[in-house]
Design a protein around this motif. Structure first.
Motif, short mmCIF file in Angstrom:
data_model
loop_
_atom_site.label_atom_id
_atom_site.label_comp_id
_atom_site.label_asym_id
_atom_site.label_seq_id
_atom_site.Cartn_x
_atom_site.Cartn_y
_atom_site.Cartn_z
N UNK B 268 -0.43 -5.46 11.89
CA UNK B 268 -0.52 -6.25 11.70
C UNK B 268 -1.56 -5.63 10.49
N UNK B 269 -2.69 -5.34 10.70
CA UNK B 269 -3.37 -4.92 10.03
C UNK B 269 -2.67 -3.79 8.86
N UNK B 270 -1.66 -2.88 9.38
CA UNK B 270 -1.45 -2.32 8.02
C UNK B 270 -0.43 -2.93 7.30
N UNK B 271 -0.12 -3.64 7.59
CA UNK B 271 0.29 -4.56 6.97
C UNK B 271 -0.38 -5.13 5.76
N UNK B 272 -1.86 -5.88 6.45
CA UNK B 272 -2.98 -6.82 6.10
C UNK B 272 -3.18 -5.55 4.39
N UNK B 273 -4.32 -4.52 5.19
CA UNK B 273 -4.81 -3.78 4.46
C UNK B 273 -3.78 -3.12 3.34
N UNK B 274 -2.49 -2.55 3.50
CA UNK B 274 -1.55 -2.41 2.78
C UNK B 274 -1.05 -3.30 1.49
N UNK B 275 -1.45 -4.69 1.67
CA UNK B 275 -1.98 -5.83 0.83
C UNK B 275 -3.10 -5.27 -0.28
N UNK B 276 -4.24 -5.27 0.13
CA UNK B 276 -5.07 -5.28 0.02
C UNK B 276 -5.91 -4.19 -1.28
#
Lengths: 157, 289
Positions: B268-276
């Motif tokens: 989940x963090x990877x997706x959020x940080x990737x988007x950011x």
């Protein structure tokens, strides 16, 4: 068994010459060879910050440096802060603002803060908290340490 | 918590260090800033018989302008890189990343080359080197060779360096025109090892379409990981918020569970940080134009 290495270094303005085993950590050298026990040893792997000292003016972990590496360097430990029996203004601020309880971590906090306040004499709270991020205190909850830094910054002007 | 005995050498020149390394080979370990090696020695996880301390080699500490990028000597302290105005200007991704590396006391002593050669997949600098595809100069007593960052990190704490080689210089290529960048990470406490982190660079063509993108995650495997799905989703297209969302959500990474966070949370963090980081990188292209 191991060969020793001859080192010469200045600590709190005093010149020392000693023979050390290569594996001797600088923190242990200060405490055991020079009897400067104000530098405290906590985690010995660079996490807690209690062994922080100044090496050529910059705050470093003395548990992650070998004494042999400090040959030719100038060091300041917490013993070097008070002058002629008078506490350093930052030490006074820690006392007045109750910036410590057991005091074990305090030398590391002080040595971290000395170069920080020199570089940034008017820090805001966020900057202070960031500067303290590498020092762990298990008693105070940090609130009064932050207050002590603010007070110390005023006193040092 | 005391390191085992070792033989200590502190050469003053690189030539001297390389000759010691040729002589002792894999019995010897190179000591740079020591902010990872010394804790490992204190824990006795690492027990090198011979330590070659390269801190006195002045010729390895510099930041210079090269023709198509910055040239940074491997023994340049992380704090020096962090404070350098030229790094901030010419390689803003590195500048943005530096404060995330441990604490000021560690950065005062830690070196850029030491962190790269240590190749901890949870570390920021290897991740950023792969994002920028930095070129790494390896030297031994006989000569030198350049290694691209994408060929340098070969496994857990393992690099393409041979036992007789020292990482001497890092070349950071300039980003092309119409490029943006970003780095973000999430840690329990500031300065701790991150549970997840991501770095990105993005370059647009004249029409505002994505010409190149590099999205790299830290702490998801044995090396920093370059996401191929982000490139597939974005290159040739205009990076709309929807497309960025799917580019980040579609990453082919599978982080493991550890004491700090479950696999699901880290994904989940990877997706959020990737988007950011992709959004920020794209935004910075626009504002820089």
């Amino acid at each position: 068994m191991t060969d020793t290495i001859s080192i010469s270094l200045k600590v709190n303005g005093v010149q020392y010459k000693k023979d050390v085993e290569p594996r001797l950590l600088l923190s242990d050298f200060l405490r055991h060879e020079l009897d400067l026990t104000g530098t405290h040893v906590g985690c010995e792997h660079g996490v807690c910050g209690s062994c922080t000292i100044l090496l050529d003016g910059e705050a470093v972990r003395s548990c992650l440096i070998f004494a042999a590496q400090a040959d030719g360097c100038e060091l300041t430990t917490v013993e070097g802060l008070a002058q002629n029996g008078k506490l350093h203004p930052l030490q006074e601020a820690f006392r007045e603002a109750h910036g410590l309880q057991c005091g074990y971590c305090t030398p590391g906090f002080l040595m971290t803060l000395i170069p920080f306040l020199k570089e940034n004499p008017n820090p805001n709270e966020a900057e202070i908290r960031d500067a303290l991020s590498g020092n762990i205190c298990r008693c105070t909850g940090y609130q009064n340490i932050v207050k002590a830094v603010q007070l110390g910054a005023e006193k040092m002007k | 918590m005391k390191p085992p005995s070792f033989q200590y050498h502190a050469p003053k020149t690189l030539a001297e260090a390389l000759s010691l390394l040729t002589q002792h080979g894999s019995d010897a370990k190179v000591l740079a800033g020591g902010q990872s090696l010394v804790p490992m020695m204190n824990f006795r996880v690492a027990q090198p018989a011979i330590l070659i301390d390269i801190n006195r080699i002045k010729e390895l500490a510099y930041i210079k302008d090269g023709n198509d990028g910055l040239r940074i000597g491997a023994m340049t302290r992380q704090r020096t890189v962090e404070r350098d105005a030229n790094v901030a200007k010419r390689s803003p991704l590195i500048h943005e990343t530096m404060p995330h590396i441990a604490h000021p006391q560690i950065r005062n002593r830690g070196t850029i080359g030491g962190s790269i050669a240590h190749a901890d997949p949870a570390s920021e600098l290897p991740t950023v080197m792969l994002t920028l595809n930095a070129k790494l100069l390896a030297k031994n007593a006989k000569g030198e060779r350049w290694i691209d960052a994408q060929d340098f990190f070969v496994g857990l704490f393992t690099t393409a360096l041979e036992p007789d080689e020292i990482l001497a210089e890092i070349q950071i290529p300039d980003l092309p025109a119409r490029s943006g960048y970003a780095f973000e990470e999430v840690a329990r406490r500031h300065g701790d090892y991150a549970m997840m982190g991501a770095a990105a660079t993005m370059t647009l063509d004249e029409n505002g379409k994505c010409k190149d993108v590099r999205l790299v995650f830290l702490s998801v495997g044995e090396t920093p990981l370059l996401s191929s799905s982000a490139a597939q989703a974005l290159i040739g297209n205009k990076p709309t918020p929807e497309l960025i969302q799917s580019a980040a959500a579609d990453t082919d990474i599978t982080p493991s569970s550890n004491i700090h966070a479950s696999e699901r949370y880290r994904k989940h963090l990877a997706n959020v940080l990737g988007k950011r980081v992709l959004t920020k990188a794209y935004g910075r292209v626009a504002t820089d134009r």
